[in-house]
Design a protein around this motif. Structure first.
Motif, PDB file in Angstrom:
ATOM      1  N   LEU A 232       0.827  -1.211   0.000  1.00 58.22           N
ATOM      2  CA  LEU A 232       0.000   0.000   0.000  1.00 58.22           C
ATOM      3  C   LEU A 232       0.861   1.261   0.000  1.00 58.22           C
ATOM      4  N   LEU A 233       1.970   1.224   0.762  1.00 61.79           N
ATOM      5  CA  LEU A 233       2.874   2.378   0.784  1.00 61.79           C
ATOM      6  C   LEU A 233       3.469   2.631  -0.595  1.00 61.79           C
ATOM      7  N   LEU A 234       3.861   1.536  -1.269  1.00 58.92           N
ATOM      8  CA  LEU A 234       4.411   1.681  -2.618  1.00 58.92           C
ATOM      9  C   LEU A 234       3.355   2.228  -3.574  1.00 58.92           C
ATOM     10  N   ASN A 235       2.139   1.663  -3.475  1.00 59.75           N
ATOM     11  CA  ASN A 235       1.051   2.134  -4.343  1.00 59.75           C
ATOM     12  C   ASN A 235       0.723   3.592  -4.066  1.00 59.75           C
ATOM     13  N   ASN A 236       0.730   3.954  -2.769  1.00 61.86           N
ATOM     14  CA  ASN A 236       0.412   5.328  -2.393  1.00 61.86           C
ATOM     15  C   ASN A 236       1.464   6.301  -2.907  1.00 61.86           C
ATOM     16  N   ALA A 237       2.738   5.898  -2.799  1.00 61.85           N
ATOM     17  CA  ALA A 237       3.816   6.754  -3.302  1.00 61.85           C
ATOM     18  C   ALA A 237       3.690   6.947  -4.809  1.00 61.85           C
ATOM     19  N   SER A 238       3.367   5.851  -5.511  1.00 63.59           N
ATOM     20  CA  SER A 238       3.195   5.940  -6.964  1.00 63.59           C
ATOM     21  C   SER A 238       2.000   6.825  -7.314  1.00 63.59           C
ATOM     22  N   LEU A 239       0.920   6.670  -6.542  1.00 62.58           N
ATOM     23  CA  LEU A 239      -0.279   7.475  -6.796  1.00 62.58           C
ATOM     24  C   LEU A 239      -0.021   8.951  -6.522  1.00 62.58           C
ATOM     25  N   GLN A 240       0.708   9.239  -5.439  1.00 64.46           N
ATOM     26  CA  GLN A 240       1.034  10.631  -5.127  1.00 64.46           C
ATOM     27  C   GLN A 240       1.882  11.255  -6.231  1.00 64.46           C
ATOM     28  N   LYS A 241       2.821  10.471  -6.752  1.00 62.33           N
ATOM     29  CA  LYS A 241       3.666  10.965  -7.841  1.00 62.33           C
ATOM     30  C   LYS A 241       2.815  11.268  -9.080  1.00 62.33           C
ATOM     31  N   THR A 242       1.894  10.341  -9.387  1.00 70.12           N
ATOM     32  CA  THR A 242       1.016  10.545 -10.546  1.00 70.12           C
ATOM     33  C   THR A 242       0.128  11.767 -10.351  1.00 70.12           C
ATOM     34  N   ASN A 243      -0.444  11.898  -9.142  1.00 71.66           N
ATOM     35  CA  ASN A 243      -1.311  13.050  -8.866  1.00 71.66           C
ATOM     36  C   ASN A 243      -0.538  14.364  -8.943  1.00 71.66           C
ATOM     37  N   HIS A 244       0.689  14.338  -8.418  1.00 70.55           N
ATOM     38  CA  HIS A 244       1.511  15.548  -8.459  1.00 70.55           C
ATOM     39  C   HIS A 244       1.800  15.958  -9.901  1.00 70.55           C
ATOM     40  N   GLU A 245       2.151  14.964 -10.717  1.00 65.54           N
ATOM     41  CA  GLU A 245       2.437  15.260 -12.125  1.00 65.54           C
ATOM     42  C   GLU A 245       1.182  15.743 -12.839  1.00 65.54           C
ATOM     43  N   LEU A 246       0.031  15.131 -12.511  1.00 64.73           N
ATOM     44  CA  LEU A 246      -1.227  15.546 -13.137  1.00 64.73           C
ATOM     45  C   LEU A 246      -1.598  16.968 -12.726  1.00 64.73           C
ATOM     46  N   ASP A 247      -1.413  17.290 -11.442  1.00 64.20           N
ATOM     47  CA  ASP A 247      -1.705  18.649 -10.971  1.00 64.20           C
ATOM     48  C   ASP A 247      -0.835  19.676 -11.684  1.00 64.20           C
ATOM     49  N   ARG A 248       0.446  19.354 -11.826  1.00 64.86           N
ATOM     50  CA  ARG A 248       1.358  20.276 -12.509  1.00 64.86           C
ATOM     51  C   ARG A 248       0.955  20.444 -13.977  1.00 64.86           C
ATOM     52  N   PHE A 249       0.533  19.327 -14.594  1.00 67.94           N
ATOM     53  CA  PHE A 249       0.108  19.388 -15.990  1.00 67.94           C
ATOM     54  C   PHE A 249      -1.140  20.261 -16.140  1.00 67.94           C
ATOM     55  N   VAL A 250      -2.136  20.019 -15.264  1.00 68.30           N
ATOM     56  CA  VAL A 250      -3.381  20.798 -15.327  1.00 68.30           C
ATOM     57  C   VAL A 250      -3.098  22.275 -15.107  1.00 68.30           C
ATOM     58  N   TYR A 251      -2.259  22.561 -14.117  1.00 68.48           N
ATOM     59  CA  TYR A 251      -1.936  23.957 -13.821  1.00 68.48           C
ATOM     60  C   TYR A 251      -1.240  24.620 -15.008  1.00 68.48           C
ATOM     61  N   SER A 252      -0.282  23.905 -15.585  1.00 71.37           N
ATOM     62  CA  SER A 252       0.484  24.471 -16.697  1.00 71.37           C
ATOM     63  C   SER A 252      -0.400  24.711 -17.916  1.00 71.37           C
ATOM     64  N   VAL A 253      -1.216  23.688 -18.265  1.00 68.83           N
ATOM     65  CA  VAL A 253      -2.087  23.817 -19.437  1.00 68.83           C
ATOM     66  C   VAL A 253      -3.123  24.914 -19.222  1.00 68.83           C
ATOM     67  N   SER A 254      -3.731  24.935 -18.034  1.00 66.30           N
ATOM     68  CA  SER A 254      -4.757  25.943 -17.752  1.00 66.30           C
ATOM     69  C   SER A 254      -4.176  27.346 -17.818  1.00 66.30           C
ATOM     70  N   HIS A 255      -2.988  27.505 -17.264  1.00 65.69           N
ATOM     71  CA  HIS A 255      -2.341  28.816 -17.277  1.00 65.69           C
ATOM     72  C   HIS A 255      -2.035  29.254 -18.707  1.00 65.69           C
ATOM     73  N   ASP A 256      -1.558  28.315 -19.529  1.00 65.09           N
ATOM     74  CA  ASP A 256      -1.231  28.643 -20.921  1.00 65.09           C
ATOM     75  C   ASP A 256      -2.485  28.955 -21.731  1.00 65.09           C
ATOM     76  N   LEU A 257      -3.607  28.310 -21.411  1.00 68.90           N
ATOM     77  CA  LEU A 257      -4.851  28.561 -22.151  1.00 68.90           C
ATOM     78  C   LEU A 257      -5.423  29.943 -21.864  1.00 68.90           C
ATOM     79  N   ARG A 258      -5.199  30.462 -20.664  1.00 71.91           N
ATOM     80  CA  ARG A 258      -5.790  31.749 -20.309  1.00 71.91           C
ATOM     81  C   ARG A 258      -5.156  32.904 -21.076  1.00 71.91           C
ATOM     82  N   SER A 259      -3.901  32.763 -21.447  1.00 71.24           N
ATOM     83  CA  SER A 259      -3.218  33.864 -22.154  1.00 71.24           C
ATOM     84  C   SER A 259      -3.901  34.219 -23.472  1.00 71.24           C
TER      85      SER A 259
END
Length: 465
Positions: A232-259
């Motif tokens: 579970l710890l391994l799965n959680n670490a992997s999930l946190q990494k995926t969520n972090h990358e997804l959050d960064r992607f959403v933030y970056s794309v959303s910010h670029d779209l607003r311009s």
């Protein structure tokens, strides 16, 4: 028989049916085997031996006697034997029950899967159950010489410390604290890998008082649980990494779209300023509305992403000023200009929280209150009240718009939930409000009958230093 006392007379009467008299043969009426045994006892006493025996009789009921034999000596000459008999039936029965109880208790211990040992204050092992013995055999102590009865449990810790295991010393200290009564119990989990097999165990130490101070130590195999936890710890670490990358992607794309959207709004404003053609102004208004709707959706995505990926800040918030700043964001569109904003905020106690999340909450609630007003209705208002306390800020945002039917109250904060399709919106605003309020350790409730407007009551924790 030379003489006897009354208890002896009563005893012989119970055995033989009548009391023995002076001059009677004391072995009269008993079976040959017992008579022969008693003759041996008398002979030993005549040989100047003092001793005690225990005899059992079944007549008329089972009873036990403790009989002591003494030689009678006069002038260095043994002339007879004195016998002292004591009824120990109750003691024997108690001992028998105790042995049965011990067997019963050991049977219970042996039925348990945990490895259990009872240990003295000095570390000597008194008893262990079958699980303990089985584990000892499987791990090198085939003769049960070092880890079972009469061996010293504490020596295993001493040997481990000599081999550089500092953790063993810490565990031994805790065990001795239980013995000393400084703590009621001690629980510890530890790895105990064997060859290529991964294993984990838990240790529970508890004290109990008998005739002497003892402790019960129980070791339980928790390997299945630990393997699941590690996965579970391994799965959680992997999930946190995926969520972090997804959050960064959403933030970056959303910010670029607003311009580009901001540029498009600027061009729309320029066309509106320079053109007087009704059709052009109508089409530009439609374009502006679509761009604003998309921009609001992207802003909400940015709010959602930031709420998830950033820690909660703690800063002073001027509540009334922030409310007016949010209201100013909606100045401009003609369909909003006749809505009266009534603001009443009491800030006697300074309010501390996360300013960005606080502004996001206000922006979404005020935006919804504006959107769900009926344009043709007179006397439209949005009323915002608030009061700061030592521990919390209480806010009330009320409007006289179309309201929210009770059947939707439990769904209104769900992601992408919308009431009908007549109002432009993404269905994410109130979800972000709830998530942000939870981050700020607050609550939100709504009151509405679906006809006469809506009232939101918000309580936010005041985190003033």
């Amino acid at each position: 028989m030379i003489t006897s006392n009354k208890p002896f007379d009563q005893l012989t009467k119970e055995i033989h049916g009548k009391s023995l008299c002076k001059g009677d043969y004391v072995l009269k009426g008993i079976n040959a085997e017992r008579a022969e045994r008693f003759l041996t006892y008398y002979q030993r006493a005549f040989n100047a031996e003092i001793f005690t025996v225990i005899e059992r009789s079944d007549r008329p009921t089972e009873f036990w006697l403790e009989i002591s034999f003494y030689p009678i000596q006069i002038d260095d000459k043994i002339i007879g034997t004195a016998c002292h008999s004591r009824d120990i039936t109750e003691r024997i029965k108690s001992e028998h029950l105790l042995r049965k109880s011990e067997v019963f208790n050991l049977g219970i211990l042996d039925s348990l899967s945990a490895h259990i040992a009872v240990i003295k204050e000095n570390g000597e092992i008194i008893t262990v159950n079958e699980s303990w013995k089985k584990y000892a055999r499987e791990n090198g102590d085939s003769r049960l010489k070092y880890t079972c009865e009469s061996s010293n449990y504490f020596k295993a810790f001493d040997n481990a410390m000599k081999n550089g295991d500092a953790e063993a010393g810490k565990v031994l200290v805790q065990i001795k604290k239980v013995l000393a009564g400084q703590v009621s119990d001690f629980y510890y989990e530890y790895p105990c890998h064997y060859k290529k097999q991964q294993r984990w165990f838990s240790m529970l130490v508890r004290k109990f008082e008998n005739d002497e101070t003892l402790i019960v130590i129980s070791h339980q195999d928790i390997t299945p649980r630990k393997l699941v936890e590690n996965q579970l710890l391994l799965n959680n670490a992997s999930l946190q990494k995926t969520n972090h990358e997804l959050d960064r992607f959403v933030y970056s794309v959303s910010h670029d779209l607003r311009s580009p959207l901001t540029s498009m709004l600027g061009l729309a404003n320029l066309i509106e300023t320079e053109s007087n053609e009704p059709d052009t102004l109508l089409h530009i208004g439609m374009i502006r509305s679509s761009i604003s709707r998309l921009d609001n959706f992207i802003r909400n995505i940015l709010h959602y992403s930031r709420n998830n990926r950033t820690d909660v800040a703690n800063e002073y918030i001027a509540v009334k000023d922030t409310v007016y700043e949010i209201i100013a964001l909606f100045n401009g569109p003609k369909e909003y200009e006749d809505i009266a904003f009534e603001v009443s905020i009491s800030e006697e106690i300074p309010f501390y929280s996360d300013k960005y999340r606080f502004a996001t909450i206000l922006e979404n609630l005020i935006s919804n209150a504006i959107k769900y007003h009926k344009k043709e209705k007179d006397g439209r208002f949005i009323r915002i009240k608030g009061k700061s306390h030592k521990n919390a800020l209480e806010l009330e945002i009320e409007d006289n718009g179309s309201g929210i039917a009770r059947i939707y109250h439990s769904k209104i904060f769900d992601m992408f939930f919308r009431i009908g399709n007549t109002i432009n919106g993404s269905g994410i605003g109130l979800y972000i409000v709830r998530e942000s309020i939870e981050k700020l350790e607050g609550t939100i409730t709504l009151t509405s009958d679906g006809k006469t407007g809506t009232k939101f009551n918000i309580t936010l924790k005041n985190s003033q230093p």
